[in-house]
Design a protein around this motif. Structure first.
Motif, mmCIF file in Angstrom:
data_model
loop_
_atom_site.group_PDB
_atom_site.id
_atom_site.type_symbol
_atom_site.label_atom_id
_atom_site.label_comp_id
_atom_site.label_asym_id
_atom_site.label_seq_id
_atom_site.Cartn_x
_atom_site.Cartn_y
_atom_site.Cartn_z
ATOM 1 N N ALA A 208 32.348 54.603 59.672
ATOM 2 C CA ALA A 208 33.670 55.177 60.435
ATOM 3 C C ALA A 208 34.461 53.833 60.835
ATOM 4 N N GLU A 209 34.082 52.493 60.555
ATOM 5 C CA GLU A 209 35.100 51.545 60.876
ATOM 6 C C GLU A 209 36.236 51.345 59.841
ATOM 7 N N PRO A 210 37.336 51.780 59.981
ATOM 8 C CA PRO A 210 38.405 51.754 59.249
ATOM 9 C C PRO A 210 38.584 50.245 58.723
ATOM 10 N N GLU A 211 38.737 49.083 59.495
ATOM 11 C CA GLU A 211 38.712 47.747 59.006
ATOM 12 C C GLU A 211 37.791 47.300 58.032
ATOM 13 N N VAL A 212 36.485 47.920 58.171
ATOM 14 C CA VAL A 212 35.251 47.434 57.413
ATOM 15 C C VAL A 212 35.692 48.096 56.042
ATOM 16 N N SER A 213 35.928 49.377 55.722
ATOM 17 C CA SER A 213 36.429 49.751 54.437
ATOM 18 C C SER A 213 37.645 49.201 53.918
ATOM 19 N N ALA A 214 38.592 48.605 54.810
ATOM 20 C CA ALA A 214 39.757 48.079 54.388
ATOM 21 C C ALA A 214 39.561 46.706 53.763
ATOM 22 N N LEU A 215 38.496 46.007 54.292
ATOM 23 C CA LEU A 215 38.066 44.815 53.843
ATOM 24 C C LEU A 215 37.395 44.931 52.350
ATOM 25 N N LEU A 216 36.740 45.869 52.275
ATOM 26 C CA LEU A 216 36.174 46.099 50.911
ATOM 27 C C LEU A 216 37.075 46.439 50.032
ATOM 28 N N ALA A 217 38.046 47.224 50.354
ATOM 29 C CA ALA A 217 39.206 47.694 49.403
ATOM 30 C C ALA A 217 40.058 46.535 48.941
ATOM 31 N N LEU A 218 40.219 45.612 50.196
ATOM 32 C CA LEU A 218 41.102 44.335 49.637
ATOM 33 C C LEU A 218 40.316 43.478 48.818
ATOM 34 N N CYS A 219 38.952 43.272 48.957
ATOM 35 C CA CYS A 219 38.373 42.420 48.068
ATOM 36 C C CYS A 219 38.175 43.078 46.650
ATOM 37 N N LEU A 220 38.078 44.307 46.499
ATOM 38 C CA LEU A 220 38.210 45.044 45.096
ATOM 39 C C LEU A 220 39.362 45.027 44.594
ATOM 40 N N LEU A 221 40.277 44.946 45.101
ATOM 41 C CA LEU A 221 41.765 45.062 44.759
ATOM 42 C C LEU A 221 41.922 43.417 44.141
ATOM 43 N N GLN A 222 41.714 42.521 44.898
ATOM 44 C CA GLN A 222 41.918 41.220 44.424
ATOM 45 C C GLN A 222 40.998 40.848 43.320
ATOM 46 N N HIS A 223 39.829 41.347 43.361
ATOM 47 C CA HIS A 223 38.831 40.806 42.236
ATOM 48 C C HIS A 223 39.212 41.438 41.055
ATOM 49 N N SER A 224 39.880 42.682 41.187
ATOM 50 C CA SER A 224 40.049 43.602 39.903
ATOM 51 C C SER A 224 41.003 42.726 38.990
ATOM 52 N N ARG A 225 41.771 41.785 39.424
ATOM 53 C CA ARG A 225 42.531 40.941 38.525
ATOM 54 C C ARG A 225 42.102 39.792 37.887
ATOM 55 N N ARG A 226 40.620 39.384 38.154
ATOM 56 C CA ARG A 226 40.030 38.200 37.968
ATOM 57 C C ARG A 226 40.246 37.983 36.255
ATOM 58 N N ALA A 227 39.849 38.886 35.559
ATOM 59 C CA ALA A 227 39.875 38.800 33.964
ATOM 60 C C ALA A 227 41.100 38.162 33.657
ATOM 61 N N ALA A 228 42.257 38.498 34.275
ATOM 62 C CA ALA A 228 43.582 38.407 33.738
ATOM 63 C C ALA A 228 44.216 37.198 34.250
ATOM 64 N N ARG A 229 43.741 36.436 35.235
ATOM 65 C CA ARG A 229 44.300 35.531 36.226
ATOM 66 C C ARG A 229 44.385 34.084 34.992
ATOM 67 N N GLN A 230 43.669 33.963 34.274
ATOM 68 C CA GLN A 230 43.546 32.621 33.555
ATOM 69 C C GLN A 230 43.767 32.940 31.955
ATOM 70 N N ASP A 231 44.286 31.964 31.268
ATOM 71 C CA ASP A 231 44.422 32.399 29.820
ATOM 72 C C ASP A 231 43.315 31.542 29.264
ATOM 73 N N ALA A 232 43.272 31.539 27.874
ATOM 74 C CA ALA A 232 42.170 31.027 27.183
ATOM 75 C C ALA A 232 41.767 29.513 27.555
ATOM 76 N N ALA A 233 43.000 28.917 27.763
ATOM 77 C CA ALA A 233 43.015 27.537 28.050
ATOM 78 C C ALA A 233 42.478 27.228 29.469
ATOM 79 N N GLY A 234 42.199 28.258 30.379
ATOM 80 C CA GLY A 234 42.062 27.759 31.853
ATOM 81 C C GLY A 234 42.927 27.916 32.705
ATOM 82 N N ASP A 235 44.279 28.023 32.200
ATOM 83 C CA ASP A 235 45.317 27.899 32.927
ATOM 84 C C ASP A 235 45.884 29.036 33.624
ATOM 85 N N LEU A 236 46.372 29.187 35.016
ATOM 86 C CA LEU A 236 46.575 30.433 35.777
ATOM 87 C C LEU A 236 47.677 31.112 35.069
ATOM 88 N N VAL A 237 47.639 32.413 35.243
ATOM 89 C CA VAL A 237 48.758 33.164 34.662
ATOM 90 C C VAL A 237 49.192 33.945 35.739
#
Length: 384
Positions: A208-237
């Motif tokens: 029932a705590e909105p900020e708790v669910s919001a924190l989970l949502a924020l982490c999921l959204l940022q984590h969702s991009r992990r596979a695309a954040r670096q190229d094959a050489a390890g450089d940031l994209v």
């Protein structure tokens, strides 16, 4: 059974035994003894029908034996005997919630809150916690012991606060989990995953705590991009160049659902909505920058900081033109003079305003201030 099961079992057992005995060391030792016993016996004898219950009963019996040998208080033995008679522990979820709030009490230094949470709630071995803090195992063991002693000396209650006290204490818990996540996001994938697991646990315990669910949502959204954040050489994209087909769209959908189920009540919800604007755009050009600018305006009002102002300037720069972004950066330029993302943001806005030479110099300054090789290489690529 896999490692995740044993780590989750560890936190459940520790939380329950701390409530019953008040002895953190005893609780951890008995939980570990039960897990080590399972690792020896189950491969030979087969797993029991209720593995989690077996571990809890075994740990509880260890605690009873140790308390008897030490002639501890009769009340503690009576509480544990009650568990033995009823074959089922007291509500584990309540105990784990108590454990989280105790580990994250504001009377402890932030570093101690994080370390204690990793050890007792996440169930990481002391050696692993020490590695994440870049200290020796002995030093971390002493740090954890001091944190537990502080809890005892300060008489920090082992309970979840209610009413106004809950409102006051919850931000400390959320701050610890988000700090764990950001450390993981910046280079420790295991820590990032652990923070998400703990955020899920907290969301399940406090639906029932909105900020708790919001924190989970924020982490999921940022984590969702992990596979695309670096190229094959390890450089940031950069976000603009990321392959969005590599994003975790299941995690994005889960996060968007969490946000839809709760009102916007605080900074984590606002940040999650900002992340959702990026995550749900089909491509960079289709990003709703005016909506992002409005969200950043709101975030700056409720949680002002130079870092937020930098991101606000970027959003305004894309929504209303680079001059608008540069205008917002001007008042905070001195405060973020050595902050690589701020210099990179100013460089990008300057380049889009047409001054390529000045932008190149700013990118070089940003690279010099960068804290990782990958970030430095990405910035230097933009100086040409």
């Amino acid at each position: 059974m896999n490692e995740v099961f044993f780590r989750e079992s560890f936190s459940r057992i520790v939380a329950t035994l701390i409530r019953l005995t008040g002895d953190w060391t005893l609780a951890e030792d008995c939980a570990m003894d039960a897990i080590e016993s399972a690792l020896r016996r189950w491969p030979r004898d087969g797993e029991p029908d209720n593995p989690g219950g077996w571990l809890m009963i075994t740990a509880r019996n260890r605690a009873i034996d140790q308390l008897r040998r030490a002639a501890m208080a009769e009340r503690k033995l009576r509480d544990l005997a009650f568990l033995q008679e009823n074959d089922a522990p007291a509500p584990e979820e309540d105990d784990r919630l108590r454990l989280i709030f105790t580990c994250c009490h504001p009377a402890l230094a932030m570093e101690s809150r994080v370390a204690l949470t990793l050890r007792t709630v996440a169930g990481l071995p002391t050696t692993e916690v020490a590695r994440l803090f870049l200290v020796g195992e002995a030093a971390m063991a002493k740090r954890l012991t001091r944190a537990k002693s502080k809890i005892a000396e300060a008489r920090i209650p082992y309970r979840v606060p209610s009413g106004a006290a809950l409102t006051e204490r919850l931000p400390s818990v959320l701050a610890v989990l988000y700090l764990l996540f950001t450390h993981g996001y910046d280079g420790e994938p295991e820590l990032e995953r652990e923070a998400i697991r703990l955020a899920r646990l907290l969301a399940a315990l406090m639906p029932a705590e909105p900020e708790v669910s919001a924190l989970l949502a924020l982490c999921l959204l940022q984590h969702s991009r992990r596979a695309a954040r670096q190229d094959a050489a390890g450089d940031l994209v950069t976000l603009e160049r990321q392959d969005r087909s590599r994003w975790d769209h299941i995690a994005i959908a889960e996060a968007v659902g969490l946000l839809a189920a709760h009102p916007v009540t605080g900074p984590y919800a606002i940040q999650a909505h900002i992340a959702a604007c990026h995550a749900t755009a089909p491509d960079f050009a289709a990003t709703d920058w005016s909506a992002l600018a409005a969200w950043y305006d709101q975030l700056a009002r409720v949680h002002p900081s130079p870092v937020i102002e930098v991101n606000r300037a970027v959003a305004h720069g894309y929504a209303y033109g680079p001059a608008a972004g540069l205008e917002l950066l001007a008042p905070i330029r001195d405060a973020v003079a050595d902050y690589a993302p701020a210099l990179a943001a100013e460089a990008d806005l300057t380049a889009r305003a047409g001054d390529r030479a000045a932008a190149a110099e700013l990118f070089r300054r940003a690279a010099a201030a960068a804290t990782s090789d990958a970030e430095r290489r990405a910035l230097l690529k933009r100086t040409g």
